[in-house]
Enzyme design. Sequence first.
Site, PDB file in Angstrom:
ATOM      1  N   SER A   7     -13.948   8.766  57.667  1.00  0.00           N
ATOM      2  CA  SER A   7     -13.961   7.453  57.915  1.00  0.00           C
ATOM      3  C   SER A   7     -12.611   7.012  56.944  1.00  0.00           C
ATOM      4  CB  SER A   7     -15.129   6.643  56.814  1.00  0.00           C
ATOM      5  OG  SER A   7     -15.134   5.658  56.150  1.00  0.00           O
ATOM      6  N   HIS A  15     -12.408   7.345  61.712  1.00  0.00           N
ATOM      7  CA  HIS A  15     -14.118   6.121  61.662  1.00  0.00           C
ATOM      8  C   HIS A  15     -12.722   4.988  60.606  1.00  0.00           C
ATOM      9  CE1 HIS A  15     -17.373   3.817  62.048  1.00  0.00           C
ATOM     10  NE2 HIS A  15     -17.274   3.322  60.271  1.00  0.00           N
ATOM     11  N   ASP A  52     -13.089   1.526  59.541  1.00  0.00           N
ATOM     12  CA  ASP A  52     -14.125   0.769  58.243  1.00  0.00           C
ATOM     13  C   ASP A  52     -12.964  -1.100  58.163  1.00  0.00           C
ATOM     14  OD1 ASP A  52     -16.842   1.957  58.272  1.00  0.00           O
ATOM     15  OD2 ASP A  52     -15.785   2.795  57.616  1.00  0.00           O
ATOM     16  N   MET A  63     -13.536  -5.109  56.686  1.00  0.00           N
ATOM     17  CA  MET A  63     -14.696  -5.317  56.066  1.00  0.00           C
ATOM     18  C   MET A  63     -14.322  -7.130  55.784  1.00  0.00           C
ATOM     19  SD  MET A  63     -16.183  -2.765  53.257  1.00  0.00           S
ATOM     20  CE  MET A  63     -17.145  -0.602  54.506  1.00  0.00           C
ATOM     21  N   HIS A  91     -15.564  -0.236  63.608  1.00  0.00           N
ATOM     22  CA  HIS A  91     -16.729  -0.196  62.782  1.00  0.00           C
ATOM     23  C   HIS A  91     -15.683  -1.511  62.394  1.00  0.00           C
ATOM     24  CE1 HIS A  91     -19.778  -0.117  60.090  1.00  0.00           C
ATOM     25  NE2 HIS A  91     -20.339  -0.334  61.071  1.00  0.00           N
ATOM     26  N   MET A 147     -17.478  -4.403  60.692  1.00  0.00           N
ATOM     27  CA  MET A 147     -18.435  -5.224  59.338  1.00  0.00           C
ATOM     28  C   MET A 147     -17.725  -6.958  59.346  1.00  0.00           C
ATOM     29  SD  MET A 147     -18.986  -2.031  57.630  1.00  0.00           S
ATOM     30  CE  MET A 147     -17.519  -1.505  57.915  1.00  0.00           C
ATOM     31  N   MET A 192     -26.592   2.734  60.222  1.00  0.00           N
ATOM     32  CA  MET A 192     -26.348   2.928  59.359  1.00  0.00           C
ATOM     33  C   MET A 192     -26.940   3.593  58.386  1.00  0.00           C
ATOM     34  SD  MET A 192     -23.386   1.820  59.038  1.00  0.00           S
ATOM     35  CE  MET A 192     -22.582   2.050  57.877  1.00  0.00           C
ATOM     36  N   ASP A 232     -23.433   6.441  59.969  1.00  0.00           N
ATOM     37  CA  ASP A 232     -22.510   6.665  58.896  1.00  0.00           C
ATOM     38  C   ASP A 232     -23.382   6.317  57.587  1.00  0.00           C
ATOM     39  OD1 ASP A 232     -20.355   5.315  57.248  1.00  0.00           O
ATOM     40  OD2 ASP A 232     -20.076   3.954  59.562  1.00  0.00           O
TER      41      ASP A 232
END
Length: 217
Positions: free
Chosen positions: A7, A32, A34, A36, A65, A67, A138, A176
């Site tokens: 990640s 990966h 992330d 947000m 991913h 979020m 998660m 994850d």
Amino acid sequence: MLKIAPSVLSADFACLGKEIEDIKRAGADFVHFDVMDGMFVPNISVGIPVLKSLRRATDMFLDVHLMIARPRRYAKQFCAAGADLVNFHVEADEEEGILEALNIVKSLGKMAGVTIKPKTPAQALRPFLPYVDLALVMTVEPGFGGQRFLHEQLPKIEAVRKMIEAEKPGCMLEVDGGIDGETAALVKAAGADVLVAGSAVFGKPDRAAAIEALRRA
Ligand code: DX5
Ligand code: ZN
């Protein structure tokens, strides 16, 4: 064989290209990524321009991913920016919004995934399973790297594995949060086949050894 997806949240963003080259050399399978928004989770990370730069810098598989709240709004942009797989939280919108997001991603020829937070039951994945290439469970509350693995999620990983075998064989099962040499063995035994690891890879000076340790779990 287990796939390892480091990640970027734990990478050094000042030299992200070099960090990605390093984990590629070290044997990582996916990157990966992330994203947000400070709304869906209480943190803000990186987004579309950074993904675009990363796409130019590497041929590695980019596992995004999201979020973010109501992610359907940005599904197309993340595909255009170079994602290979876009992953949506089932909690981030109504069922219809998530189905639409999956449809956008698939129609653009990319892979799609759905994700559940620790308090969301396995069953919440069911309506989306026919349309996805990957399901993500998660094992920490999303928002931050370096948290402790939530052991009570293990039965849920087993339940999702059973659901996949019965309803969508071939769908990947990713886990994850809080993955290290010890917890990797537990999630593998529960049926996971893609392990995300931030601190357990980027936090180590020898990334090849770190990845190998997770894969051997
Ligand atoms: C957390 C992110 C994770 C995180 C994992 O919200 O989705 O991908 O970076 O970090 P570790 O492996 O350190 O728990
Ligand atoms: Zn993640």
